[in-house]
Design an enzyme around this catalytic site. Structure first.
Site: not given
Length: 634
Positions: A32-33, A219-220, A250, A586
């Site tokens: 996504k980044t 973002d997020e 998330q 992770r």
């Protein structure tokens, strides 16, 4: 190579979708980044001035990394978009346009400690003892009200004629606001609520801000609260170019006020919007991706998304049940040593835990095994609440310790300040006013009571007595918020540590316990210099990070999923499952899930049941370790 060539079809679609509202549901490890930075570069290539692009994320670290990536593709000498956290955006809006609502061009920002001190002063002016209503509890209530969009005068009108607590909070808030104004200061909550007020009430400023940033990226987005969602929507209201990226799976910060509905209902608010799903996971092996899918698909409050990967199958997920938290930590340390001998760098290993108190046993296990590590956050024995409890214990052992007396008198607060203690230290007891003297005598009586108890109690019994008599339990559990209750778990963990010295009751055993805690607390080099070694952190802190090897410890029912201080009613099963999903995703190469058959909590052994979450993983993906442990099957 064209900058679009290294994107998959879904990523390319997100980058090329230039105008209108767009939501991108980005699974873990889906890049996504990369999509955000490439999209910003693409907009500039398409003729959008860099200064008309806004990108907002949640942490300073994420904002710095995004700025660095954008600079890398644009070139150092090029103009860059405004990239910041929500608080950074709020500050920019107020510095640029805040004059319209009476905000000076230059203002300071109160941190939490500044705010609590100002509230303590307001409570004192109202003759309210902090033991009746703590500054922290008052600040928490004010913060929640600000997060709901309320202002001090509105809160006062609603609650000034209510019960004692709400009435005092309403009066304190008005005084607190006067203090902020006098010092030309704002607090963290103001940096969101005031820019929103500014934009909603002043059309000219609103248009200026909307034209300044014609393309808004968030973002997020699943972590935004109600006010942050409104702020994003109002900035994008004129041009409709709102690009949000997030993963409902998330969402792990609802306890901080995050509103999952902002992302979940984005297409309802913007019926014309496009929804793009990034499902390919570039981070993890197929076994790990399949396990994550199996975990999260049990949740109902989500949008359908199924992660895939082209990576190899990878190693199975290993489950290990140990006899206790200490043997669990030893097994983890031993396994890490084996991995290190096979070429794994300790920096590529993380140990995750659900609650902070678990770190104590894990740190000791790594220290004894000689495994280098760093603790993300504060070292267990250096945490404020733990240091507060230790100060009480040391003071009971030696009542003349002035430093511990000052700390204990303030933890929890009991109306005895530095000036009063200074007069006592200088032999000026006769100069104390009657009220001051009464508080001092109560404090001294309590210290004397605890001092007498050191003659006969075991160390763990003494820890429990200190927790009760000092008022730490009341301050952190009865008067505190969710974060305070987690801090109390750290204080409780001291009783578990102390049991190892219970074979030597009285002063000798207590002294040995205090010496051990002092030596452990001196490991301050862990947070200094070069950051090397295995990383220990909570699962919440791990969000956004990745490691080759991940250990998730404490996979026990009641611990993960966490039950909370209030039992089942405190548990949000779906959020806990999302948290486990974050933990699993992770890992890039290998994942270990560990648990203890018996875990000591508050000095008492409790038989533990395996976490119900383990049954969400297909048995074909698991490997049960039998080395020195009980084998469990689902």
């Amino acid at each position: 190579m064209n900058y679009l060539d290294n994107l998959n079809a879904a990523q390319r679609g997100a980058v090329l979708a230039k105008d209108g509202p767009i939501s991108v549901l980005a699974g873990a490890g889906s890049g996504k980044t990369k999509v955000l930075t490439t999209r910003i570069y693409h907009l500039i290539r398409e003729g959008v001035p860099a200064l008309e692009i806004l990108a907002v994320t949640f942490t300073n670290k994420a904002a710095r990394e995004m700025r660095e990536r954008v600079r890398l593709v644009l070139g150092e000498d090029s103009a860059t978009p405004f990239i910041a956290t929500f608080h950074g955006l709020g500050r920019e809006l107020l510095e640029s346009y805040g004059k319209a609502i009476g905000i000076p061009r230059f203002f300071s920002v109160y941190d939490r400690d500044d705010s609590e001190k100002a509230i303590a002063t307001a409570l004192k002016a109202l003759d309210v003892e902090t033991k009746e209503l703590s500054p922290r509890a008052v600040l928490g209530r004010i913060s929640r009200a600000k997060g709901e969009g309320m202002r001090a005068n509105e809160f006062y009108e609603k609650y000034s004629r209510s019960g004692f607590g709400p009435r005092i909070v309403s009066e304190v808030w008005l005084r607190y606001e006067k203090t902020l104004q006098a010092e030309k200061a704002l607090d963290f909550d103001d940096l969101i609520s005031l820019p929103l007020k500014l934009l909603e009430e002043h059309a000219d400023v609103r248009v200026q801000a909307q034209d300044r940033w014609r393309y808004v990226h968030i973002d997020e987005y699943q972590d935004t609260n109600a006010l942050q969602g409104r702020l994003a929507n109002i900035l994008a209201a004129k041009h409709k170019n709102l690009f949000v990226v997030g993963d409902i799976d998330q969402t792990i910060y609802t306890w901080r006020g995050a509103t999952i509905e902002n992302l979940l209902e984005f297409d309802k608010k913007y019926p014309e919007s496009q929804t793009i799903i990034l499902e390919r996971n570039y981070r993890s092996t197929k076994n790990l991706v399949d396990a994550a899918n199996g975990i999260i698909e049990k949740n109902k409050n989500r949008k359908e998304k199924y992660s895939t990967t082209e990576r190899e199958e990878g190693e199975p997920i290993m489950i290990h049940m140990a006899r206790s938290a200490e043997t669990e930590a030893y097994w983890i340390a031993k396994k890490i040593r084996e991995l290190m001998r096979s070429g794994t760098r300790p920096e590529d290993v993380a140990i995750l835990f659900r609650t902070n108190f678990q770190s104590r046993a894990l740190e000791e296990g790594l220290l004894r095994a000689g495994v280098p590590y760093r603790l993300l956050g504060t070292h267990f024995f250096a945490r404020k609440e733990v240091k507060d409890a230790l100060a009480w214990m040391r003071l009971a052992m030696e009542p003349s310790r002035e430093a511990d007396k000052l700390r204990a008198a303030a933890s929890p607060p009991r109306g005895i300040g530095k000036v009063t203690l200074g007069k006592l230290a200088a032999g000026q007891r006769s100069q104390l006013r009657a009220g001051e003297l009464s508080k001092v005598e109560q404090f001294e009586s309590l210290i004397n009571e605890l001092s007498l108890a050191t003659d006969s109690l075991t160390p763990s019994e003494f820890v429990k007595l200190v927790i009760e008599k000092s008022g730490l339990r009341r301050a952190l559990v009865e008067e505190g918020n969710t974060e305070d209750r987690e801090r109390f778990e750290n204080v409780e963990e001291l009783a578990s540590v102390a049991t190892r010295h219970d074979g030597t009751p009285g002063k000798e055993g207590i002294s040995a316990f205090l010496a051990e805690s002092a030596l452990a607390g001196d490991q301050d080099e862990l947070d200094q210099g070069e950051k090397v070694g295995v990383t220990l952190m909570t699962v919440h802190a791990a969000k956004g990070l990745e490691f080759g090897t991940v250990f998730v410890s404490g996979m026990e029912e009641g611990l993960f999923p966490h039950q909370g201080m209030g039992g089942e009613k405190d548990r949000d099963e779906e959020e806990e499952r999302r948290l486990f999903y974050v933990a699993v995703t992770r890992a890039k190469e290998r994942l270990f899930l560990t648990l203890a058959r018996v875990r000591k909590i508050y000095g008492t052994d409790f038989a533990a049941e395996p976490s119900s979450f383990l049954a969400d993983i297909d048995n074909s993906l698991l490997l049960y370790d039998e080395s020195g442990a009980d084998v469990i099957y689902f």
